[in-house]
Design an enzyme around this catalytic site. Structure first.
Site, short mmCIF file in Angstrom:
data_model
loop_
_atom_site.label_atom_id
_atom_site.label_comp_id
_atom_site.label_asym_id
_atom_site.label_seq_id
_atom_site.Cartn_x
_atom_site.Cartn_y
_atom_site.Cartn_z
N ARG A 1 40.02 29.94 39.07
CA ARG A 1 38.86 29.08 38.91
C ARG A 1 38.52 28.94 37.43
O ARG A 1 37.46 29.37 36.97
CB ARG A 1 37.68 29.65 39.71
CG ARG A 1 37.94 29.68 41.21
CD ARG A 1 36.77 30.16 42.02
NE ARG A 1 36.46 31.57 41.81
CZ ARG A 1 37.06 32.56 42.46
NH1 ARG A 1 38.02 32.31 43.33
NH2 ARG A 1 36.73 33.82 42.23
N GLY B 1 43.70 47.77 45.62
CA GLY B 1 42.82 48.85 45.29
C GLY B 1 43.44 50.18 44.91
O GLY B 1 44.62 50.29 44.51
N LEU C 1 42.11 34.84 45.88
CA LEU C 1 43.08 35.10 44.82
C LEU C 1 43.54 33.79 44.18
O LEU C 1 44.72 33.58 43.90
CB LEU C 1 44.27 35.90 45.35
CG LEU C 1 43.94 37.28 45.94
CD1 LEU C 1 45.22 37.97 46.42
CD2 LEU C 1 43.21 38.15 44.94
N ARG D 1 44.43 53.04 46.42
CA ARG D 1 45.63 53.64 47.01
C ARG D 1 46.89 52.94 46.53
O ARG D 1 47.91 53.59 46.24
CB ARG D 1 45.55 53.58 48.53
CG ARG D 1 44.57 54.55 49.17
CD ARG D 1 44.69 54.53 50.69
NE ARG D 1 46.03 54.91 51.13
CZ ARG D 1 46.48 54.72 52.36
NH1 ARG D 1 45.71 54.12 53.27
NH2 ARG D 1 47.69 55.10 52.69
N GLU E 1 64.52 21.67 26.28
CA GLU E 1 65.40 20.93 25.37
C GLU E 1 65.40 19.44 25.70
O GLU E 1 65.37 18.59 24.80
CB GLU E 1 66.83 21.49 25.46
CG GLU E 1 66.94 22.94 25.03
CD GLU E 1 66.84 23.91 26.20
OE1 GLU E 1 67.54 24.93 26.17
OE2 GLU E 1 66.05 23.64 27.15
N ALA F 1 39.35 47.14 37.04
CA ALA F 1 38.01 46.86 36.53
C ALA F 1 37.08 47.94 37.08
O ALA F 1 36.92 48.06 38.30
CB ALA F 1 37.54 45.47 36.95
#
Length: 375
Positions: free
Chosen positions: A214, A305, A211, A307, A54, A161
């Site tokens: 890029r 991962g 992590l 687990r 605002e 993935a």
């Protein structure tokens, strides 16, 4: 949103989208100031949460048209204007002092310091307040902030993935790269829109990940890194630890993890959270989620991962599934994207509704939201 108010709310939402992932613990809000269907000023929450949208829009309007032109205008804002004094004075007061005649917003801010008080202050000053336009879209955009305020835990997106048969690594551990460059770039965009990135200690030890983000133009985006690391095995010489002072590192460990290791991590700027463990010996993620919310994390992207993904599914913590599937098959010897988490009947397995699916390079990227489990 087919009404005139809806049209301008879409503009405000578009402005708010620019700040997602860069506003710290504050929500990314958009504001557009309009008079006689002419835009006078635009604004969105600044980096690390200041200035508020605002105030940005009011300053833009005054610079463009002068303060007298703002009087009598309408402010379309994607969240209730704040009514408390923090690092800046209340935005509700700023709207009043500039002579805004009408404020349109989708819903009240669940922050207990606001929670309707902003709307009340506007009404008391004689400003018309309209609530409801764009509520569905704004809730989706603010889902991390709302999850932290309303549920006391982050909104968790699990990114996977894999190959078509759900593999993420060969039997020898080779995993780079299953998906293509375009998919990996999309993952970086997901990171840029998140408050923090969560991985398991297995991924850290195998890949020594940074992590980071890029992507061109996003060098200023620095989501915090979170590692589920029961025994504090994250390497002190690794990329996560070595950048902890600048970019933040949160380690989720057991209550009896080594004290010397904990102090060593704290000495380099990391945050160590001691938590209960589950029956598998891993960190209890249902306890980790509110602890992360207390640190201001609203949107959490988990990159595995297997687990860690399994524990999140088992505990019902996956709010969104972002799946990148490559046109490849690993076979039964490969490591699975999700480890076993005890499903013994089809009716008990988590089910997801597909929200979207699209090709990204040679891969398929699909987004899924949870459906109720059959009982």
């Amino acid at each position: 949103m087919t009404t005139r108010a809806g049209r301008w709310m879409r503009v405000a939402l578009g402005l708010a989208a620019r700040g997602i992932g860069a506003t710290g613990t504050n929500p990314s809000v958009g504001c557009v100031i309009v008079r006689d269907d002419v835009v006078l000023g635009r604004g969105f929450t600044g980096a690390d949460g200041r200035p508020h949208a605002e105030r940005q829009a009011l300053a833009d309007a005054v610079a463009r048209a002068g303060k007298t032109a703002v009087a009598g205008a309408t402010a379309y804002v994607t969240l209730e204007p704040c009514a408390h004094t923090g690092k800046t004075p209340p935005c509700a007061d700023a709207l009043v002092s500039h002579g805004i005649a009408r404020v349109v917003a989708p819903f009240a801010d669940p922050d207990t310091r606001v929670s309707g008080k902003g709307f009340d202050a506007l009404r008391e000053a004689g400003i018309a307040v309209e609530i409801g336009d764009g509520a569905t879209e704004a809730r989706a955009q603010l889902r991390g902030y709302l999850s932290r305020k309303e549920r006391g835990r982050p909104f968790l997106t699990l990114k996977l993935a894999s190959t078509l048969d759900g593999g993420i690594a060969t039997r020898t551990g080779e995993s780079r790269w299953i998906t293509g460059a375009e998919a990996r770039a999309r993952v970086h965009l997901l990171r840029a829109r998140s408050d923090a990135i969560l991985v398991g200690i297995g991924s850290v030890r195998a890949d020594d990940p940074a992590l980071d983000i890029r992507l061109p133009g996003m060098a200023d985006r620095h989501p915090r890194r979170v590692v589920a690391d029961t025994r504090l095995q994250t390497p002190l010489t690794g990329r996560l630890a070595q950048s902890s002072a600048e970019r933040g590192l949160i380690l989720l460990c057991s209550e009896d993890a080594d004290g010397d290791r904990a102090r060593a991590f704290e000495a380099i700027g990391a945050t160590v959270l001691r938590l209960p463990t589950n029956t598998d010996g891993g960190v209890e993620m249902t306890a980790a989620m509110p602890a992360l919310a207390d640190l201001g994390i609203g949107s959490l992207l988990c990159e595995g991962g297997g687990r860690l993904a399994a524990s999140l599914f088992r505990d019902g913590l996956v709010d969104e599934l972002a799946w990148f599937a490559a046109g490849a098959v690993l076979g039964g010897g490969g490591a699975p994207a999700v480890a076993d988490f005890g499903v013994t009947a089809l009716k008990a397995m988590p089910r997801f509704e597909r929200i979207s699916a699209e090709p990204v390079g040679g891969d398929i990227y699909s987004v899924w939201h949870p459906m109720p489990v059959d009982t």
